[in-house]
Write an enzyme that holds these catalytic residues in place. Structure first.
Site, PDB file in Angstrom:
ATOM      1  CG  ASP A 180      -3.279  23.611  15.975  1.00 57.93           C
ATOM      2  OD1 ASP A 180      -1.966  23.005  16.084  1.00 57.93           O
ATOM      3  OD2 ASP A 180      -2.121  25.116  15.143  1.00 57.93           O
ATOM      4  CG  HIS A 181      -0.826  17.676  15.377  1.00 58.06           C
ATOM      5  ND1 HIS A 181      -0.413  18.401  14.582  1.00 58.06           N
ATOM      6  CD2 HIS A 181       0.769  18.193  16.538  1.00 58.06           C
ATOM      7  CE1 HIS A 181       1.281  18.198  14.341  1.00 58.06           C
ATOM      8  NE2 HIS A 181       2.023  18.057  15.607  1.00 58.06           N
ATOM      9  CG  HIS A 243       1.520  23.869  15.429  1.00 58.19           C
ATOM     10  ND1 HIS A 243       0.490  23.141  15.049  1.00 58.19           N
ATOM     11  CD2 HIS A 243       1.739  23.460  14.283  1.00 58.19           C
ATOM     12  CE1 HIS A 243       0.149  22.303  13.939  1.00 58.19           C
ATOM     13  NE2 HIS A 243       1.776  22.141  14.070  1.00 58.19           N
TER      14      HIS A 243
HETATM   15  P1  NAD Z   1       1.393  11.189   2.260  1.00 62.68           P
HETATM   16  O1  NAD Z   1       1.771  10.834   0.978  1.00 62.68           O
HETATM   17  O2  NAD Z   1       1.825   9.495   3.488  1.00 62.68           O
HETATM   18  O3  NAD Z   1      -0.193   9.901   1.606  1.00 62.68           O
HETATM   19  C1  NAD Z   1      -0.877  10.807   0.986  1.00 62.68           C
HETATM   20  C2  NAD Z   1      -2.157  10.187   0.609  1.00 62.68           C
HETATM   21  O4  NAD Z   1      -2.990  10.467  -1.028  1.00 62.68           O
HETATM   22  C3  NAD Z   1      -2.123   8.329  -0.490  1.00 62.68           C
HETATM   23  O5  NAD Z   1      -3.252   7.298   0.600  1.00 62.68           O
HETATM   24  C4  NAD Z   1      -1.906   8.360  -1.933  1.00 62.68           C
HETATM   25  O6  NAD Z   1      -2.485   7.204  -1.702  1.00 62.68           O
HETATM   26  C5  NAD Z   1      -3.294   9.144  -1.311  1.00 62.68           C
HETATM   27  N1  NAD Z   1      -3.568  10.111  -2.776  1.00 62.68           N
HETATM   28  C6  NAD Z   1      -2.649  11.126  -2.991  1.00 62.68           C
HETATM   29  N2  NAD Z   1      -2.497  11.433  -4.578  1.00 62.68           N
HETATM   30  C7  NAD Z   1      -4.171  10.806  -4.957  1.00 62.68           C
HETATM   31  C8  NAD Z   1      -4.805  10.600  -5.962  1.00 62.68           C
HETATM   32  N3  NAD Z   1      -4.924  11.479  -7.394  1.00 62.68           N
HETATM   33  N4  NAD Z   1      -5.736  10.318  -5.851  1.00 62.68           N
HETATM   34  C9  NAD Z   1      -6.227   9.346  -4.455  1.00 62.68           C
HETATM   35  N5  NAD Z   1      -5.420   8.930  -3.434  1.00 62.68           N
HETATM   36  C10 NAD Z   1      -4.520  10.411  -4.405  1.00 62.68           C
HETATM   37  O7  NAD Z   1       0.855  11.929   3.471  1.00 62.68           O
HETATM   38  P2  NAD Z   1       0.481  12.150   4.590  1.00 62.68           P
HETATM   39  O8  NAD Z   1       1.552  12.116   5.250  1.00 62.68           O
HETATM   40  O9  NAD Z   1       0.208  11.037   5.308  1.00 62.68           O
HETATM   41  O10 NAD Z   1       0.356  13.177   4.797  1.00 62.68           O
HETATM   42  C11 NAD Z   1      -1.301  13.404   4.123  1.00 62.68           C
HETATM   43  C12 NAD Z   1      -1.367  14.756   4.815  1.00 62.68           C
HETATM   44  O11 NAD Z   1      -1.669  15.060   6.128  1.00 62.68           O
HETATM   45  C13 NAD Z   1      -0.981  16.044   3.801  1.00 62.68           C
HETATM   46  O12 NAD Z   1      -1.645  17.318   4.071  1.00 62.68           O
HETATM   47  C14 NAD Z   1      -0.017  16.623   5.118  1.00 62.68           C
HETATM   48  O13 NAD Z   1       0.682  17.504   5.303  1.00 62.68           O
HETATM   49  C15 NAD Z   1      -0.491  16.134   6.365  1.00 62.68           C
HETATM   50  N6  NAD Z   1       0.090  15.896   7.769  1.00 62.68           N
HETATM   51  C16 NAD Z   1       0.096  14.836   7.729  1.00 62.68           C
HETATM   52  C17 NAD Z   1       1.522  13.803   9.178  1.00 62.68           C
HETATM   53  C18 NAD Z   1       1.788  13.023   9.340  1.00 62.68           C
HETATM   54  O14 NAD Z   1       1.994  12.811  10.553  1.00 62.68           O
HETATM   55  N7  NAD Z   1       2.019  12.397   8.313  1.00 62.68           N
HETATM   56  C19 NAD Z   1       1.222  15.244  10.078  1.00 62.68           C
HETATM   57  C20 NAD Z   1       0.657  16.742   9.660  1.00 62.68           C
HETATM   58  C21 NAD Z   1      -0.557  16.752   8.707  1.00 62.68           C
END
Ligand code: NAD
Length: 499
Positions: A180-181, A243
């Site tokens: 939980d950032h 949060h």
């Molecule tokens: P994103 O869509 O940018 O990236 C998803 C990643 O998953 C990519 O690297 C993709 O290649 C990989 N992927 C998807 N399907 C795949 C498969 N079948 N096999 C292998 N790899 C696969 O998503 P994101 O924004 O980086 O978020 C990732 C997680 O973190 C999510 O659960 C999101 O809710 C959470 N999150 C993200 C942020 C943020 O700042 N981006 C903040 C809090 C939480």
């Protein structure tokens, strides 16, 4: 830097080509490296679908860091620890290749079999990945194994339980690090220090001296490109379940007997257990939902939520939640904890306002009567610091007071940016300190509380949109407080004064 403070491990990032890895994880690891908190005994394996080579991945990591940090000292040395493995989460052979690579890197970097599996991917993949990590023997290692996962952790209690059960087949509870950032933020961690390290506050931290506590987390931005995700989540699941309730738990918990992970978590769990549960018909008395309509953001006209990309034009998804939480224990009986969070609000701010009760008899008068109450404001973001609002004598008057502020601004004190939450959390995970991650019991209690609200909301029509973009939310949220004789403290009047 002593040896104990530096870390030895292999970090596997699943979803390494995604946004989270690019914006947060690579820059955080780079900071840790530059600070000497990662020795040369570390390696990172990026795992994702794209058929990249090692070289392409290393270049991507370097670009991400240059964009995020704007500095490239030691970047080649740092990036030489990065490897890439194209991967499909449901393909067994991919995990076998990953296992071979992990063993090679283990030997090459003397990693002692320590492994961190960071799932920077959509949660629907978590169970499959955990299953394969165990099935293909990646978790069968001589060192520690830890799983780091991102929110959302389920979308209600049953789905969170199901997810937890699937993870627990491969990892023990104390090997699961649920991020939980907010818990990585300097001033959220500071809540406990402010409370428990100051003789000034702890004796007053109860229903005899505090009249109410307000926790606000407001954003100016709308839903942006996240419409598809947000439609299923809404502000309640996206912000309140995790949060907001975590901040309430830190404010309400009893002092732990020791500063250990177990003791702190156990006090937080007790605080969450003491939250008054609502019957369905009581939800409207305690919680208010909102959705933004069109309005003005600064100088720019912005559309309403229902006009955003990937959003249903009849959407009933809430972009705002205001609520009153009562904690039924000796310390807090009768003190409302008001929370509010929303998108497209007037200001971007996360703040906690602790309002103290009025003194028993007023000898003095404020310029605007009655006398202002004392407030302790904890600024979490974008400002970081604390402000104490007091009353002092107005010049030339023996009976009139003026409000004065004692401020501590975190950023200006050490003239450095405070470390990103992810940097701290990654470092904690490497050291095996799970204090600032959420335990399953906290997740379960939070979902049970929030599910009552979402069940009621999904069974009753919403009257949306009900607040204008650029405002501080629907007027019903003001009534939550005015019915109790309080009002929301305006966020912009509470800014921390920079020293
Ligand atoms: P994103 O869509 O940018 O990236 C998803 C990643 O998953 C990519 O690297 C993709 O290649 C990989 N992927 C998807 N399907 C795949 C498969 N079948 N096999 C292998 N790899 C696969 O998503 P994101 O924004 O980086 O978020 C990732 C997680 O973190 C999510 O659960 C999101 O809710 C959470 N999150 C993200 C942020 C943020 O700042 N981006 C903040 C809090 C939480």
């Amino acid at each position: 830097m002593s040896q104990q403070e530096t870390q030895v491990s292999l970090i596997m990032i699943f979803g390494a080509t995604g946004d989270l890895a690019k914006r947060k994880l690579f820059p955080s690891l780079y900071h840790l490296y530059r600070k000497g908190k990662l020795t040369d005994q570390f390696a990172v394996v990026g795992v994702a679908r794209r058929p990249w080579t090692n070289e392409e991945f290393v270049q991507h990591v370097k670009n991400s860091i240059e964009n995020a940090v704007g500095c490239h000292e030691d970047i080649d040395d740092f990036a030489s620890h990065f490897y890439y493995q194209p991967h499909d989460v449901s393909d067994t052979a991919s995990y076998q290749q990953l296992k071979e690579l992990a063993s090679e890197l283990d030997t090459k970097y003397r990693l002692e079999g320590n492994r961190i599996f960071y799932l920077a991917m959509a949660p629907e993949f978590f169970g499959t990945i955990a299953h394969h990590l165990k099935g293909e023997g990646l978790t069968d290692t001589a060192g520690f194994k830890r799983l780091v996962i991102e929110k959302p952790f389920g979308h209600d209690l049953p789905s969170a339980q199901e997810l937890n059960e699937s993870l627990r087949k491969a990892f023990k509870e104390d090997e699961i690090y649920r991020i939980d950032h907010y818990l990585g933020k300097q001033m959220v961690q500071n809540i406990e220090v402010i409370r428990f390290a100051n003789a000034l506050f702890e004796p007053l931290w109860n229903n005899r001296f505090i009249s109410n506590i307000q926790v606000t987390s407001s954003e100016v931005l709308g839903v942006e490109e996240r419409g598809r995700y947000y439609e299923k989540s809404g502000a309640l699941r996206d912000m309140v379940q995790n949060h907001m309730l975590q901040m309430v738990a830190l404010l309400a918990m009893e002092p732990p007997i020791k500063l250990t992970t177990d003791e702190i978590r156990s006090e937080k769990v007790k605080a969450l257990r003491a939250m008054r549960q609502m019957e369905a018909n009581e939800v409207p008395t305690y919680f208010v939902r909102g959705q933004y309509g069109s309005g003005v953001n600064g100088e720019t006209k912005v559309v309403g939520y229902r006009e955003e990309p990937n959003v249903d034009e009849q959407s009933n998804t809430e972009t705002y939640v205001g609520g009153k939480i009562l904690i039924d224990n000796f310390r807090w009986a009768g003190v409302p904890f008001y929370i509010r969070t929303g998108k497209r609000m007037a200001a971007k701010s996360t703040k906690i306002v602790v309002q103290f009760k009025d003194i028993p008899m007023n000898l003095y008068y404020g310029a605007t009567k009655p006398l202002s109450p004392n407030l302790l404001v904890i600024h979490i973001q974008p400002d970081e610091g604390i402000t104490l609002h007091l009353n002092a004598q107005r010049d030339g008057s023996s009976t009139e007071t003026k409000p004065v502020k004692l401020s501590f601004a975190n950023n200006s004190v050490d003239s450095m940016n405070t470390p990103e939450a992810y940097e701290k959390l990654l470092y904690d995970c490497m050291r095996g300190d799970a204090t600032n991650f959420t335990h399953w019991d906290e997740v379960a209690l939070s979902w049970a509380f929030v599910d009552k609200i979402s069940e009621y909301w999904s069974s009753t029509p919403a009257s949306f949109p009900n607040y204008e973009a650029g405002s501080m939310g629907p007027k019903q949220a003001d009534e939550l407080l005015s019915n109790d004789g309080f009002h929301w403290w305006p966020i912009d009047h509470l800014d921390v004064d920079k020293c």
